[in-house]
Design a protein around this motif. Sequence first.
Motif, mmCIF file in Angstrom:
data_model
loop_
_atom_site.group_PDB
_atom_site.id
_atom_site.type_symbol
_atom_site.label_atom_id
_atom_site.label_comp_id
_atom_site.label_asym_id
_atom_site.label_seq_id
_atom_site.Cartn_x
_atom_site.Cartn_y
_atom_site.Cartn_z
ATOM 1 N N ILE A 129 -11.363 -20.885 -1.991
ATOM 2 C CA ILE A 129 -10.918 -20.993 -0.593
ATOM 3 C C ILE A 129 -12.011 -21.706 0.195
ATOM 4 C CG2 ILE A 129 -10.288 -19.706 1.481
ATOM 5 C CD1 ILE A 129 -9.315 -17.464 -0.320
ATOM 6 N N ALA A 138 -8.112 -17.767 6.658
ATOM 7 C CA ALA A 138 -9.138 -17.045 5.901
ATOM 8 C C ALA A 138 -10.165 -16.470 6.864
ATOM 9 C CB ALA A 138 -9.820 -17.969 4.898
ATOM 10 N N LYS A 167 -9.134 -14.623 1.979
ATOM 11 C CA LYS A 167 -7.810 -15.026 2.421
ATOM 12 C C LYS A 167 -7.190 -13.937 3.286
ATOM 13 C CE LYS A 167 -3.317 -16.647 0.765
ATOM 14 N NZ LYS A 167 -2.473 -16.942 -0.417
#
Length: 665
Positions: A396, A407, A421
């Motif tokens: 991410i 996020a 997330k």
Amino acid sequence: MSMRQKTPKGAGRGMPIQKGVLGRTIKLLFKSYPKMVPIALVLTIVNAIISSLPAIFMFLVNSYVEEAVNAIVAGVVPIDSGWAVYGGEVTKYMLILISLYVVSLISGAINKQLLAIITQGFLKKTREQMFNGMQNLPIKYFDTHNNGDIMSYYTNDIDALRQMVGESIPQLITSVIMVITLFLIMIVFSVWLTLVVFFGIALILIVTKIVGGGAGKYFLAQQRATGKMEGFVEEMMNGQKVVKVFCHEEEAKADFDKVNDYLCDQSNRAHRYANMLMPILGNIGHVMYVVVAILGGVFILNGISNVSVGALFSDGLANIISDEIDLSIIGIPLVVSFLQTTRQFFNNINQVSNQVNSVVMGIAGAKRVFDLIDEKSEVDNGYVTLVNAKEVDGQIVECEEFTKMWAWKHPHGDGTTTYTKLCGDVVLSEVDFEYEEGKPVLHDVSIFAKPGQKVAFVGATGAGKTTITNLINRFYDIADGKIRYDGININKIKKADLRRSLGIVLQETNLFTGTVMDNIRYGKLNATDDECIAAAKLAGADDFITRLPDGYNTLLTGNGANLSQGQRQLVAIARAAVADPPVMILDEATSSIDTRTEAIVSRGMDALMQGRTVFVIAHRLSTVRNSDVIIVLDHGRIIERGSHEKLIEERGQYYQLYTGAFELE
């Protein structure tokens, strides 16, 4: 709805106004306009000094007139030649005086414009500071303060501040400068006559201390009482239908009379002292004028020598002003000029006392304004923020573009940053909470809501259902325990980012002045019209909106007064839908919708809740049957939890509530 009006603590004893309020106001003025305020101050002083000078020129003119008359009577100068001999000097001083007045006129006009700019600009900045600060106040502040009283800060108190800054302080400065200047002029003229005026000043100080000392302490009580009255009126306006339905008009009138009588009493006390002071001081000035006139006549008739500062420096004054100046004796020109100065002196003292009362009232308003500005803002020590994100090679990462993926950006003490997330995993672990110390509302509450789960809270009014949702979005902070959001303690998350990830539909719907489209877009300010319309369709609001006179462009005012309660709630649901958050809180979201409309909304709500963590508060148990978990609360404790079927099988309190509701239906 009966209201008992209480006297604020200290109202009868004085409620002393903070000494630093006036100083703080002046500092803010200089800080706001560091160039214009000094210029305005200089112009004010110049005008005050010029306004004090006529007595000097009248003394000079009268001296020449007296000399001309004496010369004509003695036969030294023919009567038809008097003006030719002395008229030039008289004209010279009159022209100087006229020139000074022209300067005063021009500087006064400029000063008025500067004061208008300074005053309105200062009030604008103050209102902005008040409103901006108010946006950062905790919810608890609004729970404990009347809306009308808060509105009074922006109306009565700001107006009192305006009058003080724009009128009272400039006039007070003018009067004080003139008093000082006139006093110096009187000493230059005659010490003997000035000593007589000293007696009047001492008398004024004594009267001011006795009579004027009682005014200031009641002006603050008056401002507070005004706020209470406005709060009561606002409450009655909002509840007018309830008043009429229950025939409560006479009781409402009686309650208003109590509030109004209290305001009247405080205002009477404040103005009783203020209005008493002016006539007393005015009459002291008149008496002193007569006394000076009589003593001046006695001095003239008895040929008493004069003692004055001007006589000590007569040679210097003669070089600067006139060769004919003579202050060694008390003559008619000196007494006439001194009388004019005396009247002007006491008139300005009266102005000082009058403006002091206005300044005191302004300080009372300023104190309330500063109290609002100084209210402690909502504490936010969070450092975890919400960012746009995307997955790159299974990791991410943060990105600028909107990807519909969010996020949590979590910086750590070692300089590293991790991204989690946003899923909507909410956990309350052994949470205790109390609104007031020593009065617990929630006891050992533990709730586990997995992403995509629908959690329902049921229970009697006051069981703590809404309180739990208020803790999740940190309207209040817990006393003990932990609340974690996607594994992160919510105390570490910035409140704005936390609330941005939550969609809330409250039981009490608030719509703002603007179009229907604007009110839906309130949930997401950069939403397109198509997104707003899609959200309205999802909530089941599109049908009635398209039938409004101007459709989505229909203007709403008065909290959506031109819509039904159910229609207003549908717009609120659409507003939450357009925000597209991963977690939804529905606090009696369908309480004002009829059964048929509820069926329409339920389909939209089901679509809205798909894939989201949802917390539902409902009194209609039929709306929570399909919840993953139903939590039954009683006096702040969880007494049952489970699915609908499980709780029915257990035949506990939920079973009793459900079957009772079913039988009522």
